[in-house]
Design an enzyme around this catalytic site. Sequence first.
Site, PDB file in Angstrom:
ATOM      1  N   ILE A  18       0.838  -1.230   0.000  1.00 20.39           N
ATOM      2  CA  ILE A  18       0.000   0.000   0.000  1.00 20.39           C
ATOM      3  C   ILE A  18       0.859   1.260   0.000  1.00 20.39           C
ATOM      4  CG2 ILE A  18      -0.282   0.293   2.507  1.00 20.39           C
ATOM      5  CD1 ILE A  18      -3.318   0.681   1.908  1.00 20.39           C
ATOM      6  N   ASN A  78      -2.869   1.880  15.666  1.00 16.56           N
ATOM      7  CA  ASN A  78      -3.315   1.523  17.013  1.00 16.56           C
ATOM      8  C   ASN A  78      -3.774   2.808  17.681  1.00 16.56           C
ATOM      9  OD1 ASN A  78      -1.064   2.867  18.378  1.00 16.56           O
ATOM     10  ND2 ASN A  78       0.164   1.202  17.540  1.00 16.56           N
ATOM     11  N   ASP A 106       1.309  -0.452   9.664  1.00 13.27           N
ATOM     12  CA  ASP A 106       1.549   0.806  10.396  1.00 13.27           C
ATOM     13  C   ASP A 106       3.039   1.157  10.341  1.00 13.27           C
ATOM     14  OD1 ASP A 106       0.665   1.804  13.842  1.00 13.27           O
ATOM     15  OD2 ASP A 106       1.059   2.973  12.035  1.00 13.27           O
TER      16      ASP A 106
END
Length: 171
Positions: free
Chosen positions: A11, A24, A34
Site C-alpha cells: 500500500i 493503534n 503501520d
Amino acid sequence: MNKIKIIQGDITTLKVDAIVNAANTTLRGGGGVDGAIHRAAGPELDVACARFHGCNTGEARITPGFRLPARYIIHTPGPFWQGGHHGEAQLLHNSYYNSLALAAQQHCETVAFPSISTGVYAYPLDQAAEVALTTIADFLKNNQVVQTVFMVCFDPRTLTAYQQAYQELNR
Ligand code: APR
C-alpha cells in the site's frame, strides 16, 4: 459507476488520493502496515500524529502523505479480536465507514485500504473481508465523491479471502 478493486501489493507504493493505515490507538506507529507506512512517509508523520493525542478504535484521523506517493494517510485503529462478542464487527465497520467519510470530506476520489485488523489484531480473515466489502459497497452506493476503492492485500491468502468475499457480495 464507482467501484471496488481487489489487488495484491504494498500500500505504501500506491499513488492514490488516500491510503488507510491500520493503526493503534496511540497513533504513534507500530509493526505491520503501520510500521511500513511510518517508515515510507518519514519522520514528519509521527510529528503530525502526535498532535491527535491518540484515536479511539473505529474512529479515523487524516494527515498528509508526506514522502508517500499518496496525498493523504487516514489512520484508523481497528478492533483487536476477542472472540467476536465484544462488538468487534461493529468497530471494524466503523473503521471502514469513518475512513471513507473522512476521505469523501477531503474530496478523495481514490482510496486504498489494507486488510484492517487481520494481522496482529487477529480478526478472522473471512469475517473481516465480509465486513470490509459490505461496508465499502454500501458507502459507495450513497456517495458520489469516492470513485474507486482499492483493497490492497499483502499476501495471496488475503487476496483469495477478499476475492471470495467479493464474489459472495455480488452473488
Ligand atoms: N501493504 C499492505 N498491507 C500490508 C502491508 C503493506 N505494506 N504490510 C502489512 N500488511 C497487511 C498485513 O499482512 C495484514 O494483512 O496489513 C494487514 C493488517 O495487518 P497489521 O498491519 O498487523 O494490522 P492489524 O492487524 O490491524 O493490527 C494493528 O499492529 O502494526 C501494529 O501498530 C499496529 O498495533 C497496531 C496493530
